[in-house]
Design a protein around this motif. Sequence first.
Motif, PDB file in Angstrom:
ATOM      1  N   GLY A 127       0.810  -1.216   0.000  1.00  0.00           N
ATOM      2  CA  GLY A 127       0.000   0.000   0.000  1.00  0.00           C
ATOM      3  C   GLY A 127       0.844   1.267   0.000  1.00  0.00           C
ATOM      4  N   ILE A 128       2.107   1.109   0.415  1.00  0.00           N
ATOM      5  CA  ILE A 128       2.986   2.293   0.466  1.00  0.00           C
ATOM      6  C   ILE A 128       4.034   2.224  -0.656  1.00  0.00           C
ATOM      7  N   PRO A 225       1.325   2.429  -6.647  1.00  0.00           N
ATOM      8  CA  PRO A 225       2.424   3.368  -6.902  1.00  0.00           C
ATOM      9  C   PRO A 225       2.678   4.248  -5.677  1.00  0.00           C
ATOM     10  N   SER A 226       3.796   4.940  -5.676  1.00  0.00           N
ATOM     11  CA  SER A 226       4.076   5.908  -4.613  1.00  0.00           C
ATOM     12  C   SER A 226       3.872   7.297  -5.214  1.00  0.00           C
ATOM     13  N   ASP A 227       2.823   7.992  -4.759  1.00  0.00           N
ATOM     14  CA  ASP A 227       2.414   9.251  -5.384  1.00  0.00           C
ATOM     15  C   ASP A 227       2.245  10.330  -4.311  1.00  0.00           C
ATOM     16  N   ASP A 228       1.519  11.369  -4.649  1.00  0.00           N
ATOM     17  CA  ASP A 228       1.325  12.464  -3.693  1.00  0.00           C
ATOM     18  C   ASP A 228       0.585  12.014  -2.437  1.00  0.00           C
ATOM     19  N   TRP A 243      10.100   9.612   1.296  1.00  0.00           N
ATOM     20  CA  TRP A 243       9.237   9.463   0.115  1.00  0.00           C
ATOM     21  C   TRP A 243      10.047   9.524  -1.166  1.00  0.00           C
ATOM     22  N   ILE A 244       9.746   8.659  -2.089  1.00  0.00           N
ATOM     23  CA  ILE A 244      10.226   8.816  -3.465  1.00  0.00           C
ATOM     24  C   ILE A 244       9.034   8.541  -4.370  1.00  0.00           C
ATOM     25  N   GLU A 245       9.035   9.162  -5.527  1.00  0.00           N
ATOM     26  CA  GLU A 245       7.929   8.922  -6.455  1.00  0.00           C
ATOM     27  C   GLU A 245       8.200   7.636  -7.228  1.00  0.00           C
TER      28      GLU A 245
END
Length: 642
Positions: A127-128, A225-228, A243-245
């Motif tokens: 989820g992250i 995905p890792s998003d906003d 955090w990385i996108e």
Amino acid sequence: MGKSLTRKILESHMADGRWESGAEIGIKIDQTLTQDATGTMTYLQFEAMEIESIKTELSVSYVDHNTIQVGFENADDHKYLQTVAARYGIIYSRPGNGICHQVHLERFGRPGKTLLGSDSHTPTGGGIGMIAIGAGGLDVAVAIGGGLFYTICPKVYNIYLTGKLNNWVSAKDVVLKMLEIFTVKGNVGVVLEYTGPGVATLSVPERAAITNMGAEMGVTCSIFPSDDVTKRFLKAQGREGQWIELAPDEDAEYDKVVPIELDKIEPLAAAPHSPGNIKTIQELKGLKVDQVEIGSCTNSSYKDMVTVARILKGRTVYPDLSLGIAPGSRQVLQMMARSGRLADLINAGARIMESACGFCIGNSQSPSSKAVSLRTSNRNFEGRSGTKDAQIYLVSPEVAAAAVITGEITDPRELGIPYPAVETPSGFLIDDSMFLGDGKPDTSVQIFRGPNIGDPPKNAPLPEQIAGEITIKVGDKITTDHIMPAGARLKYRSNIPKYAEFVFENVDATFSSRCMKNKEKGKHNIIVAGFSYGQGSSREHAALCPMYLGIKAVIAQSFERIHAANLINFGIIPLTFAREEDYEKISQGDNIGINNIVDQLRGKEIVLENKTKNLNIVLVCELSERQMGILLAGGLLNYAVK
Ligand code: MIC
Ligand code: SF4
């Protein structure tokens, strides 16, 4: 064609093999997690490997399963876990700090990293934006020591989300919808990758509820995905710097694309006795409910709990119904306490339970005979609740709360009350005081070993031939809860000879003693099973205890991923029928033999002689060279320590 996110992360961690679905790959593991019920064995095995300290970036040992402490066993295990963690540089999450998956998501999950956990719901971390995989404890022990984790290079399915969930419909309904589509079997070696415009409408804990129950479909893991949204969650956890996108390439290639329209989903339930038995709440409404249990690693986030509190505020639990609530972490519980939401739940008549697995693993809150129990957890296998004839329905927190008010299954959209739209907070309460250790080993620590802790049993190398009895024949979808019951028996997790007495307890209570008699006579024991053998948990005890009982092979129509790996790790051969119909040609009690097993395993087919029925059956076992080596050595521990 571009790459999926799954492929990008896996390739950046791949140290053996190459991207070719179906082939074995070895990946480097950045983080590990264990929980107490699988953790004691993991660390005993880690100790047996004689490695000085952990080789991962982070390893965390949680205590969340066995927190009931009836008798000395649980507390002794906790003390062992605390001291062994301090000795090797593992972070120790004290009992009371919460459920491993929820807490790990809050405090340690990092986009782009790999996480291996000795619990089948480790994919919650997807989820992250992590590749988070559940495995047997021995695989986790190897990873803690810097060894690669071997798995099948997956097929990647793209779940393309559009739209937005309607009021009263939640992430749990999304994953129940997924279970309706994919069912609980036939998904071994698959990763589910969620993309599409609908992704941005789901918070990280909602995404995690969805990836959590990928375990019920039998997939390797699921990932968002890792998003906003991920960035905001990490910021709210005081970890914005991590955090990385991350996203798949625009033209990413997938093995399958499955569109899901979020706005078309309605409230659902998994009816008894399988997470794949999906019904709409409209079909079930009106059924009288005796018990509601809210919590577990699927649905015990801040949003889940506040949603329930807001629905129940100023109302009272229906008189015939018992309500239990276990917030997933101390963070959630503290925030509920400070905001007054906990008081709303207590006022309504909820029984507040510790932030732990509790009811979900069947070691507390067993329902009454034939009771209907609505739970927000992820598994409703027969008997798992501790009551064999109880009827367990898996539902969202919204559906659970609606039943608390009306006493029957109710569509929350028909409650006639305003929808409590709960936002993810912009700042969570951060208090890490229940984590012990700084990740550095301390060789001066004395490891505590109470009388419940036994050495992990050793297995002998693979014999030349298998000669023995089909000690049990079972059907399809046998779960690890059937093989190795948890609940009241959980406290024997660190004591294999004792725990082995309960193998298949609820299927055939004579199984264990019959195995021991054969073992004493020098006869091998063999299990025959149908499709999807070993569904459910990662508990390696479902292989380790059978190994102790002298099981040398399991012959099934098909196996689930984690269990098949566990069997090999403990030197038990997982064999499948070359022809489905041959399952009928073998009965419980048959005397069987497999000659020259090593040579036969190297070939394509293995011939089993059914001496009782005077016929031969052709079996198959596809093994990599590495797996072959493990089986020959009599298991991964012998193989790793040779
Ligand atoms: C489960 O949900 O079945 C468990 C208990 O968490 C298991 C692990 C165990 O048996 O200790 C799991 O999911 O792997
Ligand atoms: Fe604990 Fe239940 Fe989650 Fe397993 S599924 S980790 S028992 S809360």
